[in-house]
Motif scaffolding. Structure first.
Motif, mmCIF file in Angstrom:
data_model
loop_
_atom_site.group_PDB
_atom_site.id
_atom_site.type_symbol
_atom_site.label_atom_id
_atom_site.label_comp_id
_atom_site.label_asym_id
_atom_site.label_seq_id
_atom_site.Cartn_x
_atom_site.Cartn_y
_atom_site.Cartn_z
ATOM 1 N N GLY A 160 0.820 -1.204 0.000
ATOM 2 C CA GLY A 160 0.000 0.000 0.000
ATOM 3 C C GLY A 160 0.857 1.259 0.000
ATOM 4 O O GLY A 160 2.068 1.215 0.256
ATOM 5 N N SER A 161 0.192 2.388 -0.273
ATOM 6 C CA SER A 161 0.908 3.671 -0.383
ATOM 7 C C SER A 161 1.576 4.082 0.919
ATOM 8 O O SER A 161 2.704 4.571 0.914
ATOM 9 N N LEU A 162 0.835 3.928 2.017
ATOM 10 C CA LEU A 162 1.389 4.439 3.273
ATOM 11 C C LEU A 162 2.631 3.647 3.662
ATOM 12 O O LEU A 162 3.607 4.203 4.159
ATOM 13 N N TRP A 186 -4.078 13.926 3.588
ATOM 14 C CA TRP A 186 -4.462 12.562 3.978
ATOM 15 C C TRP A 186 -4.103 12.319 5.452
ATOM 16 O O TRP A 186 -2.932 12.422 5.840
ATOM 17 N N ASN A 234 -6.505 13.917 -1.259
ATOM 18 C CA ASN A 234 -7.461 13.627 -0.191
ATOM 19 C C ASN A 234 -7.223 14.639 0.921
ATOM 20 O O ASN A 234 -6.111 14.696 1.442
ATOM 21 N N ASP A 263 2.641 10.983 -4.397
ATOM 22 C CA ASP A 263 1.620 9.958 -4.191
ATOM 23 C C ASP A 263 0.595 10.149 -5.305
ATOM 24 O O ASP A 263 -0.229 11.063 -5.242
ATOM 25 N N HIS A 265 -2.241 9.221 -6.126
ATOM 26 C CA HIS A 265 -3.449 8.579 -5.599
ATOM 27 C C HIS A 265 -4.532 8.405 -6.664
ATOM 28 O O HIS A 265 -5.338 7.488 -6.609
ATOM 29 N N SER A 289 -0.801 3.221 -5.680
ATOM 30 C CA SER A 289 -1.502 2.120 -5.020
ATOM 31 C C SER A 289 -2.601 1.594 -5.940
ATOM 32 O O SER A 289 -3.155 2.343 -6.743
ATOM 33 N N LYS A 292 -7.621 2.226 -4.873
ATOM 34 C CA LYS A 292 -8.867 2.905 -5.233
ATOM 35 C C LYS A 292 -9.490 2.379 -6.525
ATOM 36 O O LYS A 292 -10.696 2.390 -6.679
ATOM 37 N N ARG A 299 -4.023 -4.334 -0.979
ATOM 38 C CA ARG A 299 -2.812 -3.941 -0.246
ATOM 39 C C ARG A 299 -1.548 -4.031 -1.102
ATOM 40 O O ARG A 299 -0.585 -4.712 -0.729
HETATM 41 C C1 PLP Z 1 -3.867 10.402 -0.612
HETATM 42 C C2 PLP Z 1 -3.954 8.914 -0.543
HETATM 43 N N1 PLP Z 1 -3.017 8.183 -1.135
HETATM 44 C C3 PLP Z 1 -3.067 6.836 -1.134
HETATM 45 C C4 PLP Z 1 -4.095 6.152 -0.516
HETATM 46 C C5 PLP Z 1 -4.118 4.659 -0.589
HETATM 47 O O1 PLP Z 1 -3.465 4.178 0.499
HETATM 48 P P1 PLP Z 1 -3.113 2.625 0.669
HETATM 49 O O2 PLP Z 1 -2.492 2.175 -0.599
HETATM 50 O O3 PLP Z 1 -2.131 2.632 1.806
HETATM 51 O O4 PLP Z 1 -4.380 1.940 0.974
HETATM 52 C C6 PLP Z 1 -5.089 6.865 0.144
HETATM 53 C C7 PLP Z 1 -6.161 6.169 0.841
HETATM 54 O O5 PLP Z 1 -7.042 6.736 1.402
HETATM 55 C C8 PLP Z 1 -5.009 8.283 0.132
HETATM 56 O O6 PLP Z 1 -5.955 9.013 0.733
#
Ligand code: PLP
Length: 443
Positions: A160-162, A186, A234, A263, A265, A289, A292, A299
């Motif tokens: 995942g991104s985080l 975010w 976000n 990111d 997103h 990621s 979405k 993940r």
């Molecule tokens: C700005 C941003 N980037 C990425 C993600 C996706 O995160 P992850 O891949 O950790 O689920 C989100 C999820 O809400 C987000 O708000």
């Protein structure tokens, strides 16, 4: 007032830990004033510098904040309280627009992709010592990035991104370093930065992305990293425009040592082009990621970047989870190569709902924002009251506190659950809930 809680310790680390325990247990509630440094020092029989060091650590960890002569207080949302916990539970009968989830109807069916992953695994099971990224996944992800103008670089896969952003930050920064983040931004990232012992420094944005003047100011003040959401920011829906990207690249060119993290997103859910910033700083990473467009539960995120950054990320990952399961990677490769989602269709579906809501709010005199993605951001003058009134009229929305540092108040509405017939009653409810005072911007 500290009530009964006694801060203890002789060394700075012990004093800081004692305060953090008090915050964690709730004995030191948000907003509580800590004793002045000299007073605590004499109480504990230590040098005031020791208490000053403890308070500095706590500030950097996001546990307390210091407001000049008014002294230090426990932060109203300390790093130990995840912003995600500020969610509004939607009681039965209340429509939930607060979670920021994609519309399940737009997510692809996984049956065929999982079956294909299992068949491929049967032919060649994943084993220790294999390459951490499947060649097929790397080739596909890299080709998509090439097409979007992302500079060349090796590829890594994270959970995942985080997870990817944490690994990139940890590859270069040390506790106490400042990280420039979008505000509003975010909540996951705003929580992650202090959790890593880093300092989040807010940067305001408009619908075209972070404001160059603000970025310049925080980089000059010593921020070591900048995190920018390229598309579907976000909570505001901002997307970095070509013009803004050029301005930001000019600013970044003056700070080649800054770590730049992008990111993306909005990848695969927006119809706006990517205008990457990467390439002007020596250290950079761009993260995508699948959450979405393909489903949050997959993940998986890919990241590219300069060779040193990606090498450090992969090396450190090897000492933890090792790699992201190739079962998951094979599933994602199948989803990509079979064209399981159509970004244009997803972008249109979210775009129609966002625009319908923004237009309906505009007709009721309520300014709202949402250039891309699945969220609409409504600036308000009393977000707690707005959230409560909306809940009363049957709509759960996300309070801006989940996304804000210094920026003005607002609420986030996720359009994924909405149908055309929801728009008018929702806009009526929002217009009634925000009241007569309507801020017009979020910068
Ligand atoms: C700005 C941003 N980037 C990425 C993600 C996706 O995160 P992850 O891949 O950790 O689920 C989100 C999820 O809400 C987000 O708000």
């Amino acid at each position: 007032m500290l009530g009964e809680y006694r801060i203890s310790g002789r060394r700075a680390s012990e004093i800081a830990a004692s305060v953090e325990r008090g915050v964690g247990s709730g004995d030191l509630a948000p907003g509580h004033a800590l004793p002045p440094m000299r007073e605590l020092a004499s109480l504990l029989g230590v040098n005031p510098n020791t208490v000053a060091a403890a308070y500095r650590t706590l500030r950097e960890r996001g546990v307390i904040e210091t407001a000049g002569r008014r002294g230090s207080r426990v932060r109203s949302s300390p790093a130990s309280t995840a912003r995600g916990s500020l969610r509004i539970e939607a009681p039965p009968g209340v429509r939930d627009l607060g979670e920021g989830n994609p519309d399940p109807a737009l997510l692809p069916d996984l049956d065929e992709a999982l079956a294909a992953a299992a068949r491929s695994y049967a032919r060649q099971p994943g084993m220790y010592g294999d390459a951490p990224v499947l060649p097929g996944l790397a080739a596909f992800a890299r080709a998509a990035m090439d097409a979007d103008g992302v500079p060349a670089g090796p590829l890594a896969v994270a959970s995942g991104s985080l997870d990817a952003i944490e690994r990139v930050l940890s590859a270069h920064l040390k506790p106490g370093d400042a990280v420039a983040v979008e505000d509003p931004g975010w909540g996951g990232l705003l929580d992650l930065v202090p959790a890593l012992g880093l300092r989040a420094v807010p940067v305001a944005l408009d619908e075209e992305g972070p404001l160059p003047g603000q970025v310049e100011r925080v980089l000059r003040a010593g921020a070591r990293a900048l995190v920018v959401t390229d598309r579907a920011q976000n909570p505001t829906g901002a997307a970095v425009s070509g013009r803004r990207a050029a301005e930001l690249r000019t600013v970044l060119a003056e700070h080649p040592d800054v770590l730049l993290i992008e990111d993306d997103h909005g990848h695969a859910i927006v119809d706006l082009p990517l205008h990457p910033l990467a390439g002007v700083t020596e250290r950079w990473a761009l993260v995508r990621s699948v959450a979405k467009a393909y489903g949050p539960d997959l993940r998986l995120a890919v990241l590219t970047g300069d060779a040193l950054t990606v090498d450090r990320v992969t090396g450190r990952q090897r000492l933890g989870p090792g790699w992201v399961s190739t079962l998951l990677q094979r599933t994602v490769v199948h989803l990509w190569t079979s064209g399981a989602v159509d970004a244009a269709v997803i972008a249109r579906s979210y775009g129609e709902r966002r625009q319908a809501l923004i237009d309906a709010l505009d007709a009721r005199g309520v300014p709202a924002y949402g250039r891309s993605g699945m969220n609409v951001w409504v600036p308000v003058s009393d977000e707690t009251g707005t959230v409560a009134r909306l809940l009363h009229s049957g709509w759960a929305v996300a309070p801006g506190a989940r996304f804000r540092m210094d920026s003005p108040q607002g609420v986030r509405l996720t359009v994924s659950p909405l149908t055309a017939t929801d728009i008018a009653p929702l806009a009526d409810a929002v217009a009634a809930a925000v009241g007569p005072v309507r801020p017009v911007s979020y910068g």
